[in-house]
Design a protein around this motif. Sequence first.
Motif, PDB file in Angstrom:
ATOM      1  N   LEU A   2      49.272  40.834  -3.884  1.00 47.03           N
ATOM      2  CA  LEU A   2      49.268  41.179  -2.467  1.00 47.03           C
ATOM      3  C   LEU A   2      50.119  42.408  -2.176  1.00 47.03           C
ATOM      4  CD1 LEU A   2      49.663  37.541  -1.067  1.00 47.03           C
ATOM      5  CD2 LEU A   2      47.545  38.832  -1.345  1.00 47.03           C
ATOM      6  N   VAL A   3      50.493  43.125  -3.226  1.00 45.95           N
ATOM      7  CA  VAL A   3      51.420  44.249  -3.053  1.00 45.95           C
ATOM      8  C   VAL A   3      50.783  45.413  -2.297  1.00 45.95           C
ATOM      9  CG1 VAL A   3      52.791  43.655  -5.076  1.00 45.95           C
ATOM     10  CG2 VAL A   3      50.850  45.220  -5.313  1.00 45.95           C
ATOM     11  N   HIS A   4      49.470  45.442  -2.216  1.00 50.55           N
ATOM     12  CA  HIS A   4      48.816  46.515  -1.464  1.00 50.55           C
ATOM     13  C   HIS A   4      48.724  46.203   0.029  1.00 50.55           C
ATOM     14  CE1 HIS A   4      47.940  48.476  -5.203  1.00 50.55           C
ATOM     15  NE2 HIS A   4      47.292  47.415  -5.655  1.00 50.55           N
ATOM     16  N   GLY A   5      49.152  45.001   0.399  1.00 53.01           N
ATOM     17  CA  GLY A   5      49.222  44.665   1.812  1.00 53.01           C
ATOM     18  C   GLY A   5      48.075  43.787   2.284  1.00 53.01           C
ATOM     19  N   ILE A   6      48.308  43.129   3.416  1.00 52.74           N
ATOM     20  CA  ILE A   6      47.319  42.236   4.014  1.00 52.74           C
ATOM     21  C   ILE A   6      47.149  42.574   5.485  1.00 52.74           C
ATOM     22  CG2 ILE A   6      47.879  40.350   2.422  1.00 52.74           C
ATOM     23  CD1 ILE A   6      49.376  39.023   4.829  1.00 52.74           C
ATOM     24  N   SER A   7      46.100  42.011   6.068  1.00 47.68           N
ATOM     25  CA  SER A   7      45.893  42.087   7.510  1.00 47.68           C
ATOM     26  C   SER A   7      46.364  40.791   8.161  1.00 47.68           C
ATOM     27  CB  SER A   7      44.408  42.299   7.827  1.00 47.68           C
ATOM     28  OG  SER A   7      43.951  43.523   7.307  1.00 47.68           O
ATOM     29  N   ALA A   8      46.848  40.893   9.389  1.00 46.90           N
ATOM     30  CA  ALA A   8      47.264  39.716  10.145  1.00 46.90           C
ATOM     31  C   ALA A   8      46.758  39.831  11.578  1.00 46.90           C
ATOM     32  CB  ALA A   8      48.786  39.577  10.134  1.00 46.90           C
ATOM     33  N   ILE A   9      46.653  38.689  12.240  1.00 43.33           N
ATOM     34  CA  ILE A   9      46.357  38.651  13.668  1.00 43.33           C
ATOM     35  C   ILE A   9      47.531  38.002  14.381  1.00 43.33           C
ATOM     36  CG2 ILE A   9      43.864  38.548  13.300  1.00 43.33           C
ATOM     37  CD1 ILE A   9      44.045  35.517  13.995  1.00 43.33           C
ATOM     38  N   TRP A  63      56.602  42.512   7.359  1.00 47.37           N
ATOM     39  CA  TRP A  63      56.449  41.734   6.138  1.00 47.37           C
ATOM     40  C   TRP A  63      56.338  40.259   6.508  1.00 47.37           C
ATOM     41  CZ3 TRP A  63      62.026  43.039   4.190  1.00 47.37           C
ATOM     42  CH2 TRP A  63      62.225  44.422   4.154  1.00 47.37           C
ATOM     43  N   ILE A  64      55.746  39.493   5.619  1.00 49.72           N
ATOM     44  CA  ILE A  64      55.862  38.042   5.702  1.00 49.72           C
ATOM     45  C   ILE A  64      56.428  37.546   4.374  1.00 49.72           C
ATOM     46  CG2 ILE A  64      54.040  37.732   7.414  1.00 49.72           C
ATOM     47  CD1 ILE A  64      52.215  36.841   5.108  1.00 49.72           C
ATOM     48  N   THR A  65      57.161  36.431   4.430  1.00 48.88           N
ATOM     49  CA  THR A  65      57.764  35.872   3.225  1.00 48.88           C
ATOM     50  C   THR A  65      57.468  34.386   3.137  1.00 48.88           C
ATOM     51  OG1 THR A  65      59.887  35.366   4.316  1.00 48.88           O
ATOM     52  CG2 THR A  65      59.679  37.530   3.280  1.00 48.88           C
ATOM     53  N   SER A  66      57.313  33.922   1.911  1.00 51.31           N
ATOM     54  CA  SER A  66      57.217  32.487   1.628  1.00 51.31           C
ATOM     55  C   SER A  66      57.504  32.304   0.150  1.00 51.31           C
ATOM     56  CB  SER A  66      55.830  31.929   1.974  1.00 51.31           C
ATOM     57  OG  SER A  66      54.859  32.341   1.031  1.00 51.31           O
ATOM     58  N   SER A  67      57.735  31.065  -0.259  1.00 52.12           N
ATOM     59  CA  SER A  67      58.039  30.828  -1.671  1.00 52.12           C
ATOM     60  C   SER A  67      56.885  31.256  -2.564  1.00 52.12           C
ATOM     61  CB  SER A  67      58.359  29.348  -1.904  1.00 52.12           C
ATOM     62  OG  SER A  67      59.617  29.022  -1.350  1.00 52.12           O
ATOM     63  N   THR A  68      55.664  30.907  -2.202  1.00 56.78           N
ATOM     64  CA  THR A  68      54.532  31.201  -3.078  1.00 56.78           C
ATOM     65  C   THR A  68      54.043  32.642  -2.952  1.00 56.78           C
ATOM     66  OG1 THR A  68      53.062  30.243  -1.408  1.00 56.78           O
ATOM     67  CG2 THR A  68      53.726  28.821  -3.238  1.00 56.78           C
ATOM     68  N   VAL A 112      55.423  39.995   1.308  1.00 55.55           N
ATOM     69  CA  VAL A 112      54.103  40.626   1.409  1.00 55.55           C
ATOM     70  C   VAL A 112      54.085  41.590   2.595  1.00 55.55           C
ATOM     71  CG1 VAL A 112      51.627  40.238   1.754  1.00 55.55           C
ATOM     72  CG2 VAL A 112      52.982  38.595   0.408  1.00 55.55           C
ATOM     73  N   PRO A 113      53.687  42.844   2.377  1.00 56.65           N
ATOM     74  CA  PRO A 113      53.595  43.778   3.495  1.00 56.65           C
ATOM     75  C   PRO A 113      52.327  43.544   4.317  1.00 56.65           C
ATOM     76  CG  PRO A 113      52.927  44.862   1.463  1.00 56.65           C
ATOM     77  CD  PRO A 113      53.341  43.468   1.078  1.00 56.65           C
ATOM     78  N   VAL A 114      52.485  43.578   5.637  1.00 58.87           N
ATOM     79  CA  VAL A 114      51.338  43.539   6.546  1.00 58.87           C
ATOM     80  C   VAL A 114      51.021  44.982   6.912  1.00 58.87           C
ATOM     81  CG1 VAL A 114      50.485  42.771   8.799  1.00 58.87           C
ATOM     82  CG2 VAL A 114      51.991  41.272   7.447  1.00 58.87           C
ATOM     83  N   ILE A 115      49.827  45.436   6.561  1.00 60.59           N
ATOM     84  CA  ILE A 115      49.480  46.844   6.801  1.00 60.59           C
ATOM     85  C   ILE A 115      48.516  47.011   7.976  1.00 60.59           C
ATOM     86  CG2 ILE A 115      49.948  47.523   4.427  1.00 60.59           C
ATOM     87  CD1 ILE A 115      46.908  47.484   3.936  1.00 60.59           C
ATOM     88  N   LYS A 116      48.009  45.890   8.486  1.00 58.46           N
ATOM     89  CA  LYS A 116      47.131  45.954   9.656  1.00 58.46           C
ATOM     90  C   LYS A 116      47.392  44.738  10.531  1.00 58.46           C
ATOM     91  CE  LYS A 116      42.874  47.335   9.081  1.00 58.46           C
ATOM     92  NZ  LYS A 116      41.412  47.336   8.741  1.00 58.46           N
ATOM     93  N   LEU A 117      47.600  44.962  11.816  1.00 55.19           N
ATOM     94  CA  LEU A 117      47.871  43.886  12.770  1.00 55.19           C
ATOM     95  C   LEU A 117      46.876  43.988  13.918  1.00 55.19           C
ATOM     96  CD1 LEU A 117      49.860  41.558  13.579  1.00 55.19           C
ATOM     97  CD2 LEU A 117      51.048  43.268  14.984  1.00 55.19           C
ATOM     98  N   ASP A 118      46.108  42.931  14.115  1.00 53.72           N
ATOM     99  CA  ASP A 118      45.085  42.930  15.166  1.00 53.72           C
ATOM    100  C   ASP A 118      44.203  44.176  15.080  1.00 53.72           C
ATOM    101  OD1 ASP A 118      45.914  40.475  16.181  1.00 53.72           O
ATOM    102  OD2 ASP A 118      47.330  41.391  17.581  1.00 53.72           O
ATOM    103  N   GLU A 119      43.787  44.491  13.855  1.00 49.11           N
ATOM    104  CA  GLU A 119      42.856  45.604  13.582  1.00 49.11           C
ATOM    105  C   GLU A 119      43.487  46.988  13.747  1.00 49.11           C
ATOM    106  OE1 GLU A 119      39.907  45.368  12.276  1.00 49.11           O
ATOM    107  OE2 GLU A 119      39.970  43.190  12.243  1.00 49.11           O
ATOM    108  N   ARG A 120      44.788  47.052  13.975  1.00 49.08           N
ATOM    109  CA  ARG A 120      45.449  48.352  14.098  1.00 49.08           C
ATOM    110  C   ARG A 120      46.427  48.535  12.940  1.00 49.08           C
ATOM    111  NH1 ARG A 120      47.536  48.785  20.273  1.00 49.08           N
ATOM    112  NH2 ARG A 120      48.660  46.906  19.609  1.00 49.08           N
ATOM    113  N   PRO A 121      46.529  49.755  12.390  1.00 52.86           N
ATOM    114  CA  PRO A 121      47.428  49.957  11.252  1.00 52.86           C
ATOM    115  C   PRO A 121      48.894  49.757  11.640  1.00 52.86           C
ATOM    116  CG  PRO A 121      46.566  52.060  12.038  1.00 52.86           C
ATOM    117  CD  PRO A 121      45.815  50.986  12.766  1.00 52.86           C
ATOM    118  N   VAL A 122      49.650  49.225  10.710  1.00 50.09           N
ATOM    119  CA  VAL A 122      51.102  49.107  10.860  1.00 50.09           C
ATOM    120  C   VAL A 122      51.715  50.338  10.204  1.00 50.09           C
ATOM    121  CG1 VAL A 122      53.167  47.789  10.278  1.00 50.09           C
ATOM    122  CG2 VAL A 122      51.021  46.590  10.851  1.00 50.09           C
TER     123      VAL A 122
END
Length: 278
Positions: free
Chosen positions: A123-130, A235-240, A244-254
């Motif tokens: 997930l090092v290339h980033g994820i999208s979030a809403i 970013w978001i963090t969890s044990s598993t 993880v970087p969030v690179i898109k939020l609600d369809e807009r780039p971070v």
Amino acid sequence: MGNVYLNGKYLPLEDAKISVLDRGFTFGDGVYEVFLVYQRKIFRLAEHLERLDRSLAGIYMKNPRTNDEWKQILKDLVDDNPADNQSLYLQITRGVSERDHSIALAKEPTIFAMSKVLPQRNLVHGISAITCEDIRWKLCDIKAITLLPSVLLRHRAMQAGATEAILFKGDIVTEGAASNVFIVSNGVVKTPPKDSSILPGITRDLVLELLQREGVPCRETSITREELRSAGEIWITSSTWEIVPVIKLDERPVGDGNPGKVWEKAMEIYQKFKSSPD
């Protein structure tokens, strides 16, 4: 997968059975922990056991095992699994009783634990979030097995083509559906303070500890919706999932739409710590 642990016995998963009247099944009455194993060593074990104790106290349950007993149970599961990197799941319910809300009816807890191979995630290339309204209950600092709201929120994210949902109560960020949230604003790393609206994440706490040790400016402070949307990094963090970087939020780039420099530093520090000896 090797044997699992159920109420004092190690046995194959297919032979592990519980009563349909277990309160974990009828009420979701229980708590859990997820431990990571790297190179056959359980990561941040003491911190996980401390949180388990707090979660049990939060639902009026006495811890059914001592820390030494937990350590032995978990070690036995690790030893039974040939994988170097594992994920350990531990669940404790109040046990079996007639279906009645009174917690006094359950006499013996049900204890279940298992180990599985830690999945490889890239997930090092980033994820999208809403973003979503936080529909969960008011005691999110308890790691309870009643996860339906989080399941529904994660499903909403998947329906939107995203990986995670970042939650709000009113105008204030709480956390992700199954993660803690960080932002970088004007060079300062920020994360919501620990209270009953968020789970006190083991990875969250470690990231703060490591960044502060390296002199990176950090603050535990409320984050508004506007601050989240205008953040240079999320970013978001969890044990598993680790960090993880969030690179898109609600369809807009971070930021510029790529993992940020501060995240890169945080990840480097975290991986170095994870691979270091005691």
